[in-house]
Scaffold this motif. Sequence first.
Motif, PDB file in Angstrom:
ATOM      1  N   ASP A   1       0.824  -1.212   0.000  1.00 22.29           N
ATOM      2  CA  ASP A   1       0.000   0.000   0.000  1.00 22.29           C
ATOM      3  C   ASP A   1       0.864   1.270   0.000  1.00 22.29           C
ATOM      4  OD1 ASP A   1      -2.300  -1.404  -0.242  1.00 22.29           O
ATOM      5  OD2 ASP A   1      -2.805  -1.391   1.902  1.00 22.29           O
ATOM      6  N   LEU A   2       2.056   1.136   0.587  1.00 25.95           N
ATOM      7  CA  LEU A   2       2.982   2.282   0.524  1.00 25.95           C
ATOM      8  C   LEU A   2       3.390   2.538  -0.932  1.00 25.95           C
ATOM      9  CD1 LEU A   2       4.727   4.386   1.992  1.00 25.95           C
ATOM     10  CD2 LEU A   2       6.477   2.610   2.303  1.00 25.95           C
ATOM     11  N   ARG A   3       3.641   1.461  -1.664  1.00 27.01           N
ATOM     12  CA  ARG A   3       3.977   1.624  -3.091  1.00 27.01           C
ATOM     13  C   ARG A   3       2.833   2.309  -3.833  1.00 27.01           C
ATOM     14  NH1 ARG A   3       3.252  -3.345  -4.930  1.00 27.01           N
ATOM     15  NH2 ARG A   3       1.215  -2.667  -5.702  1.00 27.01           N
ATOM     16  N   ARG A   4       1.609   1.865  -3.528  1.00 27.45           N
ATOM     17  CA  ARG A   4       0.449   2.456  -4.210  1.00 27.45           C
ATOM     18  C   ARG A   4       0.318   3.925  -3.844  1.00 27.45           C
ATOM     19  NH1 ARG A   4      -4.080  -0.350  -2.125  1.00 27.45           N
ATOM     20  NH2 ARG A   4      -5.364   0.529  -3.791  1.00 27.45           N
ATOM     21  N   LYS A   5       0.566   4.224  -2.563  1.00 29.03           N
ATOM     22  CA  LYS A   5       0.509   5.628  -2.121  1.00 29.03           C
ATOM     23  C   LYS A   5       1.574   6.446  -2.861  1.00 29.03           C
ATOM     24  CE  LYS A   5       1.193   8.301   2.029  1.00 29.03           C
ATOM     25  NZ  LYS A   5       2.166   8.181   3.089  1.00 29.03           N
ATOM     26  N   ASN A   6       2.691   5.808  -3.162  1.00 31.33           N
ATOM     27  CA  ASN A   6       3.777   6.504  -3.858  1.00 31.33           C
ATOM     28  C   ASN A   6       3.552   6.576  -5.374  1.00 31.33           C
ATOM     29  OD1 ASN A   6       5.158   7.082  -1.532  1.00 31.33           O
ATOM     30  ND2 ASN A   6       6.424   5.236  -1.605  1.00 31.33           N
ATOM     31  N   GLY A   7       2.378   6.132  -5.810  1.00 32.23           N
ATOM     32  CA  GLY A   7       2.038   6.360  -7.221  1.00 32.23           C
ATOM     33  C   GLY A   7       2.094   5.145  -8.111  1.00 32.23           C
ATOM     34  N   ALA A   8       2.506   3.989  -7.560  1.00 34.45           N
ATOM     35  CA  ALA A   8       2.571   2.794  -8.412  1.00 34.45           C
ATOM     36  C   ALA A   8       1.436   1.854  -8.009  1.00 34.45           C
ATOM     37  CB  ALA A   8       3.926   2.110  -8.285  1.00 34.45           C
ATOM     38  N   GLU A   9       0.272   2.045  -8.608  1.00 36.40           N
ATOM     39  CA  GLU A   9      -0.910   1.255  -8.265  1.00 36.40           C
ATOM     40  C   GLU A   9      -0.662  -0.231  -8.556  1.00 36.40           C
ATOM     41  OE1 GLU A   9      -3.656   2.133  -6.717  1.00 36.40           O
ATOM     42  OE2 GLU A   9      -4.507   0.124  -6.973  1.00 36.40           O
ATOM     43  N   GLU A  10      -0.086  -0.501  -9.706  1.00 35.45           N
ATOM     44  CA  GLU A  10       0.162  -1.893 -10.084  1.00 35.45           C
ATOM     45  C   GLU A  10       1.517  -2.343  -9.541  1.00 35.45           C
ATOM     46  OE1 GLU A  10      -2.062  -3.792 -11.464  1.00 35.45           O
ATOM     47  OE2 GLU A  10      -3.369  -2.025 -11.408  1.00 35.45           O
ATOM     48  N   PRO A  11       1.627  -3.633  -9.187  1.00 34.82           N
ATOM     49  CA  PRO A  11       2.936  -4.139  -8.725  1.00 34.82           C
ATOM     50  C   PRO A  11       3.984  -3.981  -9.817  1.00 34.82           C
ATOM     51  CG  PRO A  11       1.217  -5.830  -8.542  1.00 34.82           C
ATOM     52  CD  PRO A  11       0.583  -4.656  -9.189  1.00 34.82           C
ATOM     53  N   HIS A  12       5.235  -3.834  -9.408  1.00 31.70           N
ATOM     54  CA  HIS A  12       6.318  -3.692 -10.395  1.00 31.70           C
ATOM     55  C   HIS A  12       6.636  -5.017 -11.083  1.00 31.70           C
ATOM     56  CE1 HIS A  12       6.796   0.363  -9.228  1.00 31.70           C
ATOM     57  NE2 HIS A  12       7.520   0.173  -8.135  1.00 31.70           N
ATOM     58  N   GLY A  13       6.311  -6.127 -10.413  1.00 32.34           N
ATOM     59  CA  GLY A  13       6.534  -7.430 -11.057  1.00 32.34           C
ATOM     60  C   GLY A  13       7.995  -7.709 -11.361  1.00 32.34           C
ATOM     61  N   VAL A  14       8.872  -7.381 -10.405  1.00 29.37           N
ATOM     62  CA  VAL A  14      10.305  -7.633 -10.627  1.00 29.37           C
ATOM     63  C   VAL A  14      10.604  -9.095 -10.271  1.00 29.37           C
ATOM     64  CG1 VAL A  14      12.651  -6.996  -9.948  1.00 29.37           C
ATOM     65  CG2 VAL A  14      10.860  -5.239 -10.038  1.00 29.37           C
ATOM     66  N   THR A  15      11.128  -9.840 -11.229  1.00 28.54           N
ATOM     67  CA  THR A  15      11.393 -11.255 -10.950  1.00 28.54           C
ATOM     68  C   THR A  15      12.892 -11.583 -10.898  1.00 28.54           C
ATOM     69  OG1 THR A  15      11.257 -11.797 -13.308  1.00 28.54           O
ATOM     70  CG2 THR A  15       9.232 -12.015 -12.013  1.00 28.54           C
ATOM     71  N   PHE A  16      13.728 -10.666 -11.382  1.00 29.85           N
ATOM     72  CA  PHE A  16      15.164 -10.928 -11.496  1.00 29.85           C
ATOM     73  C   PHE A  16      15.876 -10.242 -10.327  1.00 29.85           C
ATOM     74  CE2 PHE A  16      17.698 -11.630 -15.684  1.00 29.85           C
ATOM     75  CZ  PHE A  16      18.413 -12.630 -15.062  1.00 29.85           C
ATOM     76  N   TRP A  17      16.508 -10.996  -9.423  1.00 29.00           N
ATOM     77  CA  TRP A  17      17.100 -10.415  -8.209  1.00 29.00           C
ATOM     78  C   TRP A  17      18.513 -10.938  -7.980  1.00 29.00           C
ATOM     79  CZ3 TRP A  17      14.457  -6.722  -5.406  1.00 29.00           C
ATOM     80  CH2 TRP A  17      13.083  -6.604  -5.674  1.00 29.00           C
ATOM     81  N   CYS A  18      19.438 -10.019  -7.743  1.00 29.33           N
ATOM     82  CA  CYS A  18      20.806 -10.385  -7.381  1.00 29.33           C
ATOM     83  C   CYS A  18      20.913 -10.367  -5.858  1.00 29.33           C
ATOM     84  CB  CYS A  18      21.809  -9.375  -7.944  1.00 29.33           C
ATOM     85  SG  CYS A  18      21.760  -9.245  -9.733  1.00 29.33           S
ATOM     86  N   LEU A  19      21.436 -11.426  -5.294  1.00 31.37           N
ATOM     87  CA  LEU A  19      21.562 -11.543  -3.834  1.00 31.37           C
ATOM     88  C   LEU A  19      22.896 -10.938  -3.409  1.00 31.37           C
ATOM     89  CD1 LEU A  19      20.213 -15.209  -3.651  1.00 31.37           C
ATOM     90  CD2 LEU A  19      18.930 -13.087  -3.240  1.00 31.37           C
ATOM     91  N   GLY A  20      22.935  -9.594  -3.382  1.00 31.85           N
ATOM     92  CA  GLY A  20      24.170  -8.892  -3.015  1.00 31.85           C
ATOM     93  C   GLY A  20      25.040  -8.653  -4.237  1.00 31.85           C
ATOM     94  N   ASN A  21      26.219  -8.111  -3.963  1.00 31.53           N
ATOM     95  CA  ASN A  21      27.161  -7.798  -5.048  1.00 31.53           C
ATOM     96  C   ASN A  21      28.594  -8.068  -4.597  1.00 31.53           C
ATOM     97  OD1 ASN A  21      27.983  -6.330  -7.625  1.00 31.53           O
ATOM     98  ND2 ASN A  21      29.064  -5.128  -6.083  1.00 31.53           N
ATOM     99  N   GLU A  22      29.333  -8.795  -5.400  1.00 30.86           N
ATOM    100  CA  GLU A  22      30.776  -9.012  -5.192  1.00 30.86           C
ATOM    101  C   GLU A  22      31.128  -9.205  -3.718  1.00 30.86           C
ATOM    102  OE1 GLU A  22      33.154  -6.038  -7.259  1.00 30.86           O
ATOM    103  OE2 GLU A  22      32.662  -6.934  -9.185  1.00 30.86           O
ATOM    104  N   MET A  23      30.450 -10.124  -3.077  1.00 33.87           N
ATOM    105  CA  MET A  23      30.690 -10.307  -1.644  1.00 33.87           C
ATOM    106  C   MET A  23      32.036 -10.978  -1.370  1.00 33.87           C
ATOM    107  SD  MET A  23      28.052  -8.751  -0.565  1.00 33.87           S
ATOM    108  CE  MET A  23      28.489  -8.894   1.138  1.00 33.87           C
ATOM    109  N   ASP A  24      32.713 -11.425  -2.437  1.00 36.24           N
ATOM    110  CA  ASP A  24      34.052 -12.020  -2.264  1.00 36.24           C
ATOM    111  C   ASP A  24      35.138 -10.958  -2.134  1.00 36.24           C
ATOM    112  OD1 ASP A  24      33.656 -11.175  -4.946  1.00 36.24           O
ATOM    113  OD2 ASP A  24      35.326 -12.442  -5.607  1.00 36.24           O
ATOM    114  N   GLY A  25      34.809  -9.700  -2.433  1.00 40.88           N
ATOM    115  CA  GLY A  25      35.844  -8.659  -2.508  1.00 40.88           C
ATOM    116  C   GLY A  25      36.040  -7.939  -1.184  1.00 40.88           C
ATOM    117  N   PRO A  26      37.281  -7.819  -0.688  1.00 39.39           N
ATOM    118  CA  PRO A  26      37.532  -7.111   0.574  1.00 39.39           C
ATOM    119  C   PRO A  26      37.095  -5.646   0.507  1.00 39.39           C
ATOM    120  CG  PRO A  26      39.515  -8.286  -0.158  1.00 39.39           C
ATOM    121  CD  PRO A  26      38.497  -8.429  -1.245  1.00 39.39           C
ATOM    122  N   TRP A  27      36.948  -5.071  -0.700  1.00 40.31           N
ATOM    123  CA  TRP A  27      36.504  -3.682  -0.841  1.00 40.31           C
ATOM    124  C   TRP A  27      35.000  -3.538  -0.615  1.00 40.31           C
ATOM    125  CZ3 TRP A  27      38.177  -6.866  -4.735  1.00 40.31           C
ATOM    126  CH2 TRP A  27      37.193  -7.323  -5.606  1.00 40.31           C
TER     127      TRP A  27
END
Length: 513
Positions: free
Chosen positions: A164-190
Amino acid sequence: MAPSPRPAGAAAIITATITVNPAFAVGPVRRETFGAFVEHLGRCVYGGIYEPGHATADEDGWRGDVLELTRELGVSTVRYPGGNFVSGYRWEDGIGPKVERPVRLDLAWHSTETNQVGLDDFVRWCAKAGVEPMMAVNLGTRGVQEALDILEYCNHPRGTALSDLRRKNGAEEPHGVTFWCLGNEMDGPWQIGHKPAEVYGRLAAETARAMRLAGGDELRLVACGSSSPAMPTFGEWERAVLAETYEVVDYISAHQYFDHSGPLEDHLAAGAVMDQFIRDIVAHIDHVKSVKKSDKDVHISFDEWNVWHMSSPRVPGPTGSDWPEAPALLEDLYTVADAVVVGDLLITLLRHTDRVHSASLAQLVNVIAPIMTAPDGPAWRQTTFHPFALTSAHASGEVLQVAVQSPSFASPAHGEVPALSAVATHDAETGAVTVFAVNRGTEAALSLTVDLTAFAGLGLVEAVTYTGPDPLWHASEEDATSVLPAPLDGVALDGGTLTAVLPRVSWTMFRLG
Ligand code: AHR
């Protein structure tokens, strides 16, 4: 880096052959191979895709010229919001009314983040650009709960606090994001929140399991692989992470950048170097699959790849008390040779379409990018834009494994490397056959014979090459057009045999139908 001088009149030439046969299909041409990357880094977002007040900006502040070039580039997915940036990012900072969004320090790039662009904005940009968002969650400073929150905010239709917060922010329909990266370069000391492989693997698996409770099998989840084959942990990292995540993720990521310092021969060997990296990752995936006696396959998401002039940055990054907003960072100007390398890297990714199911050119605008912008000024195409756009436009149907017979050249850093790199695609519906070929040789033109006799009645539609008299010429705001893709002269097709001469340091596309 300079090509060695050739005596006047000595037109060196080498010969190579390719045999193309529709029986040797590797797998489909995947649109996801033509992904790119937009990170909150330098001028990629601010001054790149977003510049309110620019002459071409729309009502949301998106630069129209950049949108147009993004479409022309033929990009499919766009990874967001990082990169190193995501490992210290609070996604909630970028939603809601812009005036209320907090200004934060971005520790990854020593910059100030205004949060004037965030999640909902980016999804809207994607719709305008005709691309699919590929989101990354923060597994550096955050964890399972925040990943579940962003997923619910994005994808749940209605009736919960976050949807409902998303809808309040103007996006009535779900974004439908299905592609997700679980973090980034977690092997790097940086990386903010860098972790040992077992610890990250456990967190990624917990996050994936929890996300699947909400999103099920529709989600495509990417665990972090190594940030480079040069990492001392490469291989063991993949084993340990996949030992934890194998059954709950779809991909393991790969990142690889190619510097242009050193002899040109080393730079032009990049395709062969990437090829070996992919083979090694496949071996590590298959090892875990075998140990687990699993029926499932995990694929590669090559979600950062490009040439990066890392050893010679044009502008030093901010340090100390300097925390600028959107500084000009990593704004490499790409040469003709860099474009040939990018074309070759795409050939390599396509050749492995059975195992590489997704890839992202890093990045899209201004930051190691095919598209550049001037503040308040024009947007222009770098050299690397051309092979990417042409491959994306014309690779279709099935990728064919081609039999290549080619002489090799000596790369001081990488040993003997085949001078010819090639791949073909075949669209059974339209009958189109497209052959992509790179002459990696720095000295000699390559006399190429392509055996197409397995296809009946092919005609040449066009032969386009990207090369230049000076492999080190680069495009700039003042001159982005002196070297453009051009028809290749002297191509003959006789009884199913194509012959052509590929200039040294060149990328070429033959379209037949
Ligand atoms: O693409 C630039 C940076 O390179 C990314 O933020 C990071 O993931 C990689 O090291």
